[in-house]
Design an enzyme around this catalytic site. Structure first.
Site, PDB file in Angstrom:
ATOM      1  N   LYS A   3      -5.653   2.504   7.563  1.00  0.00           N
ATOM      2  CA  LYS A   3      -6.806   1.752   8.052  1.00  0.00           C
ATOM      3  C   LYS A   3      -6.473   0.284   8.101  1.00  0.00           C
ATOM      4  CE  LYS A   3      -8.222  -0.852   5.298  1.00  0.00           C
ATOM      5  NZ  LYS A   3      -8.562  -1.737   4.162  1.00  0.00           N
TER       6      LYS A   3
ATOM      7  N   ILE B  51       0.831  -1.215   0.000  1.00  0.00           N
ATOM      8  CA  ILE B  51       0.000   0.000   0.000  1.00  0.00           C
ATOM      9  C   ILE B  51       0.865   1.265   0.000  1.00  0.00           C
ATOM     10  CG2 ILE B  51      -0.290   0.159   2.524  1.00  0.00           C
ATOM     11  CD1 ILE B  51      -3.095   0.763  -0.038  1.00  0.00           C
TER      12      ILE B  51
ATOM     13  N   SER C 120      11.279   0.076   8.258  1.00  0.00           N
ATOM     14  CA  SER C 120      10.560  -1.132   7.872  1.00  0.00           C
ATOM     15  C   SER C 120      11.441  -2.332   8.112  1.00  0.00           C
ATOM     16  CB  SER C 120      10.173  -1.056   6.387  1.00  0.00           C
ATOM     17  OG  SER C 120       9.190  -2.014   6.089  1.00  0.00           O
ATOM     18  N   ARG C 121      10.821  -3.449   8.485  1.00  0.00           N
ATOM     19  CA  ARG C 121      11.600  -4.662   8.705  1.00  0.00           C
ATOM     20  C   ARG C 121      12.189  -5.166   7.387  1.00  0.00           C
ATOM     21  NH1 ARG C 121       7.959  -8.966  11.410  1.00  0.00           N
ATOM     22  NH2 ARG C 121       6.528  -7.984   9.949  1.00  0.00           N
TER      23      ARG C 121
ATOM     24  N   ASP D 241     -11.078  -6.614   6.099  1.00  0.00           N
ATOM     25  CA  ASP D 241     -10.094  -5.606   5.683  1.00  0.00           C
ATOM     26  C   ASP D 241     -10.668  -4.780   4.528  1.00  0.00           C
ATOM     27  OD1 ASP D 241      -7.092  -4.613   5.749  1.00  0.00           O
ATOM     28  OD2 ASP D 241      -7.628  -4.974   3.661  1.00  0.00           O
TER      29      ASP D 241
END
Lengths: 311, 311
Positions: free
Chosen positions: B94, B18, B40-41, B172
């Site tokens: 979201k 996203i 971020s991982r 979702d």
């Protein structure tokens, strides 16, 4: 409250076990109430007029000031809405509804109608709860554990509604624990949950829930509905001022093994005292935190299927 | 907004699909933002400094004004809390969290810290949503239906987190539908729900939800994640002013078959416009109604076990 105020004329809806065991004795002893009607599909209350449903009761007994709604939560909203629309004050047994959203809607309607809505949590009125709240507020809580283990066959024999969708299952007693925990512990939120559903039922029979409190401490909740022998309704906290044990569903408080508060329970008489108080103050009392945690546990929780349950 | 205000220096956390598809293009075109860091991982953003986690990013880049949190909902709360405690404005993808209670806690923390919190609902910014809201507000709604059917293999390939507890499953996309429905329809509450869980997964693949609106009209929601071919993201309403169809995820509005509003979507650019607006107005925008309905559906819903799902 002054005895010069007229008694609240009240009707009771959903005449089952909790009404006979708790509501009727509490109302009978309280001079601020006059129980004048009941409505129920099956049960009846001796000595007053009985109706098959709330619509009929509201139509035939317009002098009612208030209603107490004790039917299963799945049917509470429609009845509450009718009562509020008729201008009655409303007492909701716990849990106050089958969803959080519907209770928020009732709250808005009560405000619009200028009447009182009470989302009752009887366990909050257990005798040692206030002492536990004061103790915990005065110290630092390192961790806490909620242990609520009881025998469903003893406390909810053949109550089919409790096993249906929206019946809450083991969260029916669990929400009592949460009503105390959310009152005496800091704000908290669920980080993980596991819910055990019997293969033949639509509600959980056991649950393990992990919370984190706003101060970073961990809180666990262990719910079990298959506990025979001694029953456990305890909240334990490891604090800087010692090990706190609030046991017996909120009736007894001990710190480091010393009992600091114990007295006989009078939860329902106190609930009806509180309801009269908000009616006379023209306010409402609707705290949805316990129900919100249950909804969150169902949303976030992992579901296990376990062996069938039969009464 | 005046161009004399300095751009908001923003960091992005959780660099996945996203972010690449929507957040980076929206930020690149918006002169009110300067993207200066990412954490971020696994993912990385070219041309800026990247960190393995938000703690490191907040420590090394103290000049950040805001962070945008796009990791899976199960991990959003801890990151949001750290960012708010560091005095940063926070944009939440979201759903805003894995539980309602945790987002209420974040809301209180943002207020205490004097920073802005944005629970973003991108579908509310679909081009025809506002026109649908205005149309429905001007008429009487007899009934409504939410139909959200898509192919999970196409939109969420190998996204394991979405199938885990707290990953929401078909809710979702369903929460997108709810974010529109709660904006354009009257207040409503769930009366029943059925959730289908694949035997090998911890989140539902389909759901049927029945609501009642405050005006007494019925609203249904049909969620399905196995729809191949044309995809359905529609809200239909039968009204006194005709049959309304809001289709394409809120992008096209028709009444009695006549298209009344259609334009290209620009959801994420509008989300970042809104975030800049609340940051400059020193306010927050946190509407939890969509998430509350999802929690209520999980609490009230009947669970069916259906056949296994494999990507």
């Amino acid at each position: 409250m002054s005895s010069s105020i007229s008694p609240i004329r009240i009707g009771i809806v959903g005449v089952g076990k909790i009404v006979r065991d708790q509501h009727l004795p509490a109302l009978a002893k309280d001079r601020d109430y006059q129980l004048i009607a009941a409505a129920s599909r099956h049960g009846k209350v001796d000595g007053i007029v009985n109706f098959p449903d709330i619509e009929t009761m509201l139509g035939v007994v317009p002098e009612l000031d208030a209603v107490s709604l004790c039917m299963p939560p799945q049917f509470r909203y429609e009845a509450a809405r009718k009562a509020l629309e008729a201008g009655k004050h409303v007492f909701l047994e716990k849990p106050p509804g089958a969803t959080v959203s519907e209770v928020e809607d009732l709250k808005a309607l009560a405000a619009k109608q200028g009447v009182s809505l009470f989302a009752s949590w009887h366990s909050r009125y257990a005798p040692a709860v206030e002492a536990a709240r004061i103790f915990l507020a005065s110290t630092n809580i390192k961790s806490a554990a909620i242990v609520w283990k009881e025998d469903v066959r003893r406390w909810h024999p053949n109550q089919d509604w409790i096993w249906q969708p929206g019946g809450f299952g083991v969260f029916d007693p669990g929400i009592n624990a949460l009503s105390i925990a959310t009152y005496i512990l800091p704000a908290m939120y669920i980080t993980s949950a596991v819910l055990d559903f019997p293969v033949n039922r639509d509600a959980p029979i056991a649950a393990q829930v992990a919370f984190r409190a706003a101060n970073g401490s961990d809180v666990t909740m262990d719910l079990d509905w298959l506990q025979t022998g001694p029953q456990s309704w305890d909240i334990l906290a490891d604090t800087d001022a010692g090990q706190m044990v609030l046991s017996g569903g909120g009736s007894k408080l001990a710190v480091d093994g010393n009992i600091v508060h114990e007295e006989p329970e009078a939860e329902y008489p106190m609930l009806y005292r509180r309801f009269a108080e908000i009616v006379h103050a023209e306010t409402s009392d609707v705290d949805l935190a316990p129900l919100q945690h249950v909804a969150d546990a169902f949303m976030l929780g992992k579901r296990n299927v376990v062996e069938a349950f039969f009464d």
